[in-house]
Design an enzyme around this catalytic site. Structure first.
Site, PDB file in Angstrom:
ATOM      1  N   VAL A   1       0.856  -1.188   0.000  1.00  0.00           N
ATOM      2  CA  VAL A   1       0.000   0.000   0.000  1.00  0.00           C
ATOM      3  C   VAL A   1       0.889   1.233   0.000  1.00  0.00           C
ATOM      4  O   VAL A   1       1.801   1.358   0.819  1.00  0.00           O
ATOM      5  CB  VAL A   1      -0.944   0.006   1.231  1.00  0.00           C
ATOM      6  CG1 VAL A   1      -1.714   1.323   1.297  1.00  0.00           C
ATOM      7  CG2 VAL A   1      -1.902  -1.162   1.170  1.00  0.00           C
TER       8      VAL A   1
ATOM      9  N   ALA B   1       4.577   4.161   2.824  1.00  0.00           N
ATOM     10  CA  ALA B   1       4.059   2.927   2.230  1.00  0.00           C
ATOM     11  C   ALA B   1       4.223   1.797   3.248  1.00  0.00           C
ATOM     12  O   ALA B   1       4.872   1.975   4.290  1.00  0.00           O
ATOM     13  CB  ALA B   1       4.816   2.577   0.954  1.00  0.00           C
ATOM     14  N   LYS B   2       3.643   0.670   2.977  1.00  0.00           N
ATOM     15  CA  LYS B   2       3.878  -0.536   3.782  1.00  0.00           C
ATOM     16  C   LYS B   2       3.472  -1.738   2.954  1.00  0.00           C
ATOM     17  O   LYS B   2       2.622  -1.630   2.075  1.00  0.00           O
ATOM     18  CB  LYS B   2       3.015  -0.498   5.054  1.00  0.00           C
ATOM     19  CG  LYS B   2       3.558  -1.346   6.166  1.00  0.00           C
ATOM     20  CD  LYS B   2       4.729  -0.657   6.816  1.00  0.00           C
ATOM     21  CE  LYS B   2       5.119  -1.206   8.146  1.00  0.00           C
ATOM     22  NZ  LYS B   2       5.835  -0.156   8.904  1.00  0.00           N
ATOM     23  N   GLY B   3       4.101  -2.875   3.253  1.00  0.00           N
ATOM     24  CA  GLY B   3       3.731  -4.102   2.569  1.00  0.00           C
ATOM     25  C   GLY B   3       3.622  -5.221   3.568  1.00  0.00           C
ATOM     26  O   GLY B   3       4.005  -5.074   4.730  1.00  0.00           O
TER      27      GLY B   3
ATOM     28  N   ASP C   1      10.254  -5.104   8.590  1.00  0.00           N
ATOM     29  CA  ASP C   1       9.274  -4.802   9.628  1.00  0.00           C
ATOM     30  C   ASP C   1       9.088  -6.116  10.395  1.00  0.00           C
ATOM     31  O   ASP C   1       9.928  -7.025  10.265  1.00  0.00           O
ATOM     32  CB  ASP C   1       7.965  -4.312   8.978  1.00  0.00           C
ATOM     33  CG  ASP C   1       7.023  -3.658   9.980  1.00  0.00           C
ATOM     34  OD1 ASP C   1       7.257  -2.489  10.339  1.00  0.00           O
ATOM     35  OD2 ASP C   1       6.060  -4.306  10.436  1.00  0.00           O
TER      36      ASP C   1
END
Ligand code: GLU
Length: 419
Positions: free
Chosen positions: A63, A108-110, A149
């Site tokens: 995202v 962002a992050k995934g 993360d």
């Protein structure tokens, strides 16, 4: 994030926090309408060959919330609870975090919904490479730069870097941060988040005139963030009274020898059963009387249910989103000094930024340079948040969000709407 696709408790909480800041800032309505939702949200299927020969299809996400300040930036999470809403919330928090600390990066992050500890090295590698291939056209050093993360580490980043590089036909170290030093990573990245948490605690203690050598601390989560924070605090003379991981919590009124606990965790893969303390529940751990409480696990751990029983003086958020907005109000009234996540845990992305810069320039810095520059940014930002909090008569969370959101909004107004 009113749209149903990404509605989840975490995304609703992130939007709620944003709305509180937007209202207080009297934010432009058009900018506000855009910022409550992500730029782009990808859902990918990740067929992975398992060791027994079968193919398991995992679900992955990336995202990208906002890139008005620079390329998207944010970690990749491997955890069974990962879902679109959670990744949206984490992406939004990255936008405010990068903005707050003044990085030229967006948010962002995934993530992949999976249990990384139950996967073999082969399965983990296959899943990581296929995930990277699925999001390949949406990442890159100028586009979107992933990082570790929860549940991912430097090995996973190495596979992402290699997969991306194989597709391009040449080595592209700047596509991810948190890589091993041997392939373009930076010294000091692994320790950066935990170290950053402690730098902000040092500033908070100065502000509150607390002598750290006489303080006690409790750490929820003993992963990369919690472990390093505990070690750095112990080195400053802070007594670590308790620590937890997903297996349970350990408590010892006389203090836990942190290095022994780290060794125990490395050998046994869990804290449960550590002989140097008494076993308690994770819920009890958060309510222990201590000077400094560090939630360094996952979101929404401190809620209106347990916040009234918290007994800490400083709450330093190593995790992203550990405290709900309802709990924030209760803690504010109780006089708990909050170091909000986007400040307390920003050390990780700050040193990721240093890594990205070094990769782009092919010129590497020393550990001292990394440490000093990190400390300088966090100390300056702490003071900015603290003085905004006093001037605007708002708590530290709101002050940090106001600074972060305002910088993004200003950039959006300059750049205007492309139609
Ligand atoms: N996953 C970390 C965070 O939540 C680091 C992100 C990065 O280094 O890009 O801030």
């Amino acid at each position: 994030m009113a749209t149903i696709e990404w509605r989840s408790p975490a995304s609703e909480m992130a939007v709620r926090q944003f709305e509180i800041a937007a209202e207080r800032l009297n934010l432009d309505k058009n900018v506000g309408g855009r910022l409550r939702r992500p730029d782009r949200a990808l859902i990918v299927s990740i067929p992975t060959r398992m060791d027994d020969g079968s193919v398991h299809v995992f679900t992955g996400y990336r995202v990208q919330h906002n890139d008005v300040l620079g390329p998207f930036k944010g970690g990749i999470r491997y955890h069974p609870d990962v879902n679109l809403g959670e990744v949206c919330a984490l992406a939004m928090w990255m936008t405010w975090k990068c903005s707050l600390v003044g990085l030229p990066l967006g948010g962002a992050k995934g993530g992949i919904a999976c249990e990384p500890r139950k996967l073999s090295r082969n399965e983990l590698q296959g899943m990581t490479r296929r995930y990277t291939a699925e999001i390949l056209n949406f990442i890159g050093p100028e586009v979107d730069v992933p990082a570790p993360d929860m549940g991912t580490n430097e090995q996973v980043m190495a596979w992402v870097m290699d997969t991306y590089s194989q597709h391009r036909g040449y080595a592209v170290p700047g596509v991810v941060t948190g890589k091993p030093v041997d392939i373009g990573g930076t010294v000091g990245r692994r320790e950066a988040t935990g170290r950053g948490v402690v730098y902000t605690i040092i500033e908070a203690a100065k502000h509150l005139r607390m002598d750290l050598a006489k303080c006690t601390a409790v750490v929820q989560g003993f992963g990369n963030v919690g472990l390093v924070a505990a070690q750095e605090l112990a080195a400053l003379g802070v007594k670590i009274l308790g620590a937890s991981d997903s297996s349970g919590a350990i408590w010892n009124a006389k203090g836990i020898p942190v290095n022994d606990l780290a060794l125990y965790k490395e050998t046994n893969k869990r804290l449960k059963g550590f002989p140097g303390g008494e076993g308690i529940s994770g819920a009890e751990l958060l309510e222990l009387k201590c000077d400094i409480l560090i939630p360094a696990a996952s979101e929404m751990q401190i809620t209106d249910e347990n916040a009234p029983r918290l007994q800490c003086r400083i709450l330093a958020e190593g995790a992203n989103g550990p405290t709900t907005p309802e709990a924030d109000e209760i803690l504010s009234e109780k006089g708990v000094f909050l170091i909000p996540d986007i400040l307390a845990n920003a050390g990780g992305v700050i040193v990721s930024y240093f890594e990205w810069v070094q990769d782009l320039q092919n010129f590497f810095w020393t550990e001292d340079e990394i440490r000093n520059r990190l400390r300088e940014i966090l100390t300056r930002t702490f003071q900015e948040v603290q003085s905004t909090s006093q001037k605007e008569k708002v708590n530290m969370r709101l002050a940090a969000l106001m600074i972060g959101v305002k910088r993004v909004a200003r950039a959006m107004l300059w750049r205007g709407l492309y139609a």
